[in-house]
Design an enzyme around this catalytic site. Structure first.
Site, PDB file in Angstrom:
ATOM      1  N   HIS A 179      -9.284  -5.335   5.651  1.00 51.54           N
ATOM      2  CA  HIS A 179      -9.126  -3.881   5.586  1.00 51.54           C
ATOM      3  C   HIS A 179     -10.274  -3.163   6.289  1.00 51.54           C
ATOM      4  O   HIS A 179     -10.055  -2.267   7.120  1.00 51.54           O
ATOM      5  CB  HIS A 179      -9.069  -3.489   4.096  1.00 51.54           C
ATOM      6  CG  HIS A 179      -9.005  -2.031   3.816  1.00 51.54           C
ATOM      7  ND1 HIS A 179      -7.851  -1.394   3.411  1.00 51.54           N
ATOM      8  CD2 HIS A 179      -9.966  -1.066   3.822  1.00 51.54           C
ATOM      9  CE1 HIS A 179      -8.099  -0.110   3.201  1.00 51.54           C
ATOM     10  NE2 HIS A 179      -9.381   0.120   3.436  1.00 51.54           N
ATOM     11  N   GLU A 180     -11.511  -3.560   5.978  1.00 47.44           N
ATOM     12  CA  GLU A 180     -12.663  -2.869   6.553  1.00 47.44           C
ATOM     13  C   GLU A 180     -12.800  -3.120   8.048  1.00 47.44           C
ATOM     14  O   GLU A 180     -13.192  -2.228   8.807  1.00 47.44           O
ATOM     15  CB  GLU A 180     -13.943  -3.257   5.813  1.00 47.44           C
ATOM     16  CG  GLU A 180     -13.956  -2.918   4.334  1.00 47.44           C
ATOM     17  CD  GLU A 180     -13.676  -1.457   4.023  1.00 47.44           C
ATOM     18  OE1 GLU A 180     -13.824  -0.602   4.923  1.00 47.44           O
ATOM     19  OE2 GLU A 180     -13.301  -1.173   2.882  1.00 47.44           O
TER      20      GLU A 180
END
Length: 327
Positions: free
Chosen positions: A243-244
């Site tokens: 996600h990051e």
């Protein structure tokens, strides 16, 4: 949607797919309409983030009142205008100097393990968790978990262990975070620096969006125990990292802007009014076509529920790479 078939087996075996079968081309990007501001924290007040280029993933009920990465409508407009300008600059540079836009990319990764002491409780996670995280990134970005194939693969170049109690836990937006990154960050705009440790405010991670000029804050911060095999229940399959890194490659949350405006600036992710937590079934918070994209890596669901990027997200990431991070 529940557990995705065989994903846990593939991840447990550490299988990484780094062969990129799909060559993506850059797409023209223009200025998008304004998106509406939205608070990412359930029941929390929306507060202007201290760093408008940061993004954080939080556990349900986290102490943080606002995801420090959730952007306002103005910030989205500014970022999209800057992306369009950066693409024009790159196009001019390619014409004049012969530099080529990239279709496939292998990203060098440097992992900084921030420790309070030499114990596991003090942040000293084993190398095996880190190598498993790189495998998860390669699976996710190669489409190995069921999503779109992207242009990106990841190569672990170095693990850097640092024992410094003044940097532990890592506090988002603090002078200690800035000192840590200023001291440790290595490489150019194309090098992914990942900082692992205990984090403030029950955050799972945060990241910087790409910029035309390299900033020492550039990189990804993730909860150490969110890595595959870690102790963060429901968030220990490595998808906080996935996600990051998506933010680091210029993706917004799927719920950016709520149901109105340009949303996340990707046409094939259905609009979503708010972040989804846990593993909801049939969630549909906007009247636009399509159920909420709760299986998308850029939502907030449990790791066991998220498994895909869309083709539009894959194209957006490569477009941004060529605009901002390509040499």
């Amino acid at each position: 949607m529940g557990l995705r078939p065989n994903l846990l087996t593939r991840r447990a075996a550490g299988v990484a797919s780094t062969t990129l079968a799909l060559l993506l081309s850059t797409a023209a990007v223009g200025v998008v309409p304004a998106a509406s501001a939205f608070s990412a924290a359930p029941g929390g007040a929306c507060v202007e983030p201290a760093d408008s280029h940061a993004n954080a993933r939080a556990k349900p009920g986290a102490a943080a009142k606002h995801d420090p990465n959730e952007l306002t409508a103005t910030q989205v407009r500014q970022r999209e205008a800057d992306l369009a300008a950066a693409l024009r600059e790159r196009a001019s540079f390619r014409t004049g100097a012969g530099a080529m836009a990239l279709a496939t990319v292998t990203i060098p990764v440097v992992v900084h393990v921030i420790q309070e002491n030499s114990t596991r409780a003090g942040g000293n996670i084993p190398d095996s968790l880190i190598t498993s995280q790189i495998s998860v990134l390669n699976q996710a970005y190669a489409g190995g978990t069921g999503g779109a194939v992207t242009a990106f693969a990841f190569r672990l170049d170095k693990i850097n262990r640092v024992t410094n109690p003044s940097w532990y836990p890592i506090v988002q937006g603090s002078s200690a975070e800035r000192s840590m990154k200023s001291s440790l960050r290595v490489g150019g705009k194309n090098t992914l620096n990942i900082y692992l440790g205990e984090l403030s405010n029950d955050l799972l991670g945060w990241a910087t969006f790409p910029q035309r000029n390299l900033n020492t804050m550039d990189g990804v911060v993730a909860l150490n125990e969110s890595l595959p095999g870690g102790t963060a229940t429901n968030y220990n399959q490595g998808d906080t990292g996935t996600h990051e890194v998506g933010h680091w490659l210029n993706l917004y949350h799927t719920f950016q802007g709520g149901c109105g405006g340009s949303g996340d600036s990707v046409s094939d992710t259905p609009a979503e009014a708010s972040p989804a937590y846990q593993c909801p079934t049939g969630r549909n918070t906007c009247s636009a076509t399509g159920l909420d994209p709760i299986t998308n890596f850029m939502d907030y669901t449990y790791d066991s529920c998220m498994y895909q990027f869309t083709p539009g997200q894959a194209t957006r990431m490569l477009t941004a790479w060529n605009a901002y991070r390509a040499a």
